[in-house]
Write an enzyme that holds these catalytic residues in place. Structure first.
Site, short mmCIF file in Angstrom:
data_model
loop_
_atom_site.label_atom_id
_atom_site.label_comp_id
_atom_site.label_asym_id
_atom_site.label_seq_id
_atom_site.Cartn_x
_atom_site.Cartn_y
_atom_site.Cartn_z
N ARG A 42 7.13 31.80 -60.93
CA ARG A 42 7.95 31.16 -59.89
C ARG A 42 8.54 29.83 -60.35
O ARG A 42 9.59 29.42 -59.86
CB ARG A 42 7.13 30.96 -58.63
N LYS A 179 -0.28 47.64 -41.05
CA LYS A 179 -0.10 47.69 -39.60
C LYS A 179 1.34 47.93 -39.18
O LYS A 179 2.26 47.33 -39.71
CB LYS A 179 -0.59 46.38 -38.99
N GLY A 324 5.06 41.44 -50.72
CA GLY A 324 4.15 40.96 -51.75
C GLY A 324 3.28 42.06 -52.33
O GLY A 324 3.16 42.19 -53.55
N GLY A 347 8.23 38.54 -46.00
CA GLY A 347 8.64 38.32 -44.60
C GLY A 347 10.11 38.00 -44.50
O GLY A 347 10.80 38.49 -43.60
P1 ADP Z 1 3.65 44.26 -48.23
O1 ADP Z 1 2.91 43.00 -48.65
O2 ADP Z 1 4.24 44.99 -49.38
O3 ADP Z 1 4.64 43.98 -47.12
P2 ADP Z 1 1.59 44.97 -46.35
O4 ADP Z 1 1.00 43.60 -46.47
O5 ADP Z 1 2.25 45.35 -45.10
O6 ADP Z 1 2.57 45.26 -47.59
O7 ADP Z 1 0.43 46.06 -46.57
C1 ADP Z 1 -0.35 46.10 -47.71
C2 ADP Z 1 -1.76 46.55 -47.41
O8 ADP Z 1 -1.79 47.76 -46.68
C3 ADP Z 1 -2.54 46.80 -48.68
O9 ADP Z 1 -3.56 45.84 -48.78
C4 ADP Z 1 -3.10 48.21 -48.51
O10 ADP Z 1 -4.45 48.35 -48.92
C5 ADP Z 1 -3.00 48.42 -47.02
N1 ADP Z 1 -2.96 49.84 -46.66
C6 ADP Z 1 -2.06 50.77 -47.02
N2 ADP Z 1 -2.38 51.98 -46.54
C7 ADP Z 1 -3.54 51.83 -45.84
C8 ADP Z 1 -4.37 52.71 -45.09
N3 ADP Z 1 -4.10 54.02 -44.98
N4 ADP Z 1 -5.46 52.20 -44.50
C9 ADP Z 1 -5.73 50.89 -44.61
N5 ADP Z 1 -4.99 50.00 -45.29
C10 ADP Z 1 -3.89 50.46 -45.91
MG MG Z 2 1.28 41.96 -47.75
#
Ligand code: ADP
Ligand code: MG
Length: 371
Positions: A42, A179, A324, A347
């Site tokens: 970064r 979520k 992330g 975000g």
């Molecule tokens: P990003 O950072 O790419 O936006 P998120 O923070 O929304 O992604 O989600 C990432 C998390 O979601 C990871 O830590 C992963 O372990 C979790 N995850 C993905 N699928 C499942 C699942 N089926 N059950 C529980 N956690 C999950």
């Molecule tokens: Mg995340």
């Protein structure tokens, strides 16, 4: 959206003191009073903007947040190690102390803005990851100072803006992560602009529940089921997994269809779904991916995310990855160089796609040099 000013819109920067809002929120390790930077990406990423300014005679003062110190000084989040590295890479460039050591930063207090811009002639925002926050260092300086987007921010706005407003079709969004409630706003907004939506990750279970399937002990948000049902009934194409892998009631690895028995926990999309999702990605001309398809941190549940990442690398479509954890997954599979753009703001990238604008961009467009 009117144009966001770029460095060229600052005019003559020679002899000027320029405040550059950077994203130096770098990963660190080690004891609280002797932190070590584990990846300086970064800091290096800000060099094009910093060098553009210094090579034209400007004096650059950088400012960033680091971690979540919650408005008071915390030794662990001192900028000292970052400042030392910055001095090696860009001698003579200043770096202020962690912006979030003052509660005026997140509180957007006028006093803190005045303190930040004292003795400063111009402002540059190069911190895309913070551009969705109405924090003092993001929205304050452009109210009075000539301002511009740095090169990193400019690239993000160009890539994500073009994808949102004028995508090559078919345009597919692949969404996952834990979520559904975190991302409901962007899911609804994306449904209006994409040709189809592919849903995996933890969020698929709320959609599967909305279709009436039992989801066992998988992560599922009951208060979102009605909204998911409405989206499924909207007539848009939404692909959901039709096989799931996870753990059974005894904690053993198991493979299922779309119906999970009591006690079973779905932790990744199954191989059939991963292949089907990969076909959709291969046939698209624009793909936006946010959110892992499963709990990829555990090797047993990384296959779905890996297959999607490989399709992102192989497709001829224009590919953008935001988030992330999605970016971390891509890097873990060594495929981060194989996509067209990896957004530096999770975000911020979702909010820009959802709303078409960010507080930090609106602030730059309102600056005195472009008003
Ligand atoms: P990003 O950072 O790419 O936006 P998120 O923070 O929304 O992604 O989600 C990432 C998390 O979601 C990871 O830590 C992963 O372990 C979790 N995850 C993905 N699928 C499942 C699942 N089926 N059950 C529980 N956690 C999950
Ligand atoms: Mg995340």
């Amino acid at each position: 959206m009117s144009r966001v000013p770029s460095l060229e819109d600052l005019g003559n920067v020679n002899g000027k003191r320029v405040l550059v809002r950077t994203d130096f929120n770098v990963p660190m390790s080690g004891p609280d009073d002797a932190r070590v930077i584990t990846d300086d990406f970064r800091i290096r990423a800000a060099l094009p903007t910093i060098e553009w300014l210094t090579s034209r005679g400007a004096h650059v003062v950088c400012a960033s947040h680091l971690g979540r110190p919650k408005g008071k000084p915390v030794a662990k989040y001192s900028m000292a190690p970052v400042r030392a590295r910055l001095h090696e890479l860009a001698p003579g460039v200043e770096l202020l102390e962690n912006l979030r050591f003052d509660d005026g930063e997140e509180g957007n207090s006028p006093e803190f803005v005045s303190q930040l811009i004292a003795g400063i002639d111009m402002y540059v925002n190069d911190a895309f990851g913070a551009a969705h926050r109405s924090h003092a260092s993001v929205v304050g300086p452009p109210r009075t100072l000539p301002s511009a987007a740095g090169r990193l921010l400019q690239k993000e706005v160009e890539v994500l803006g073009a994808m949102r407003d004028n995508p090559k079709r078919p345009f597919v969004a692949v969404l996952g992560g834990a979520k559904v409630s975190d991302k409901m706003g962007v899911i609804e907004a994306l449904l209006n602009i994409v040709d189809s939506l592919v849903i995996g990750g933890g969020m698929c279970f709320t959609f599967l529940a909305a279709k009436g399937y039992p989801v066992g002990d998988s992560i599922c948000e009951l208060d979102q089921v009605a909204t998911c049902r409405r989206l499924l009934d909207s007539g848009k194409t939404i692909y959901l997994p039709d096989d799931i892998v996870g753990l059974d009631a005894n904690g053993d690895f198991a493979t299922y269809g779309v119906r999970l028995p009591d006690g079973a926990k779905g932790l990744d999309i199954g191989p059939g779904s991963a292949a089907a999702f990969s076909d959709v990605i291969m046939d698209a001309r624009t793909v936006f991916w946010n959110g892992p398809m499963g709990m990829f941190e555990d090797e047993r549940f990384a296959a779905g995310t890996r297959t999607v990442a490989e399709a992102m690398a192989a497709t001829k479509a224009f590919t953008v990855v935001g988030g992330g954890d999605s970016a971390a997954a891509l890097a873990q599979f060594k495929l981060d160089d194989e996509v067209d753009h990896v957004s530096t703001g999770g975000g911020a990238s979702l909010e820009l796609l959802e709303l078409g604008d960010l507080p930090g961009l609106a602030a730059l467009r309102g600056a005195p040099n472009v008003r």
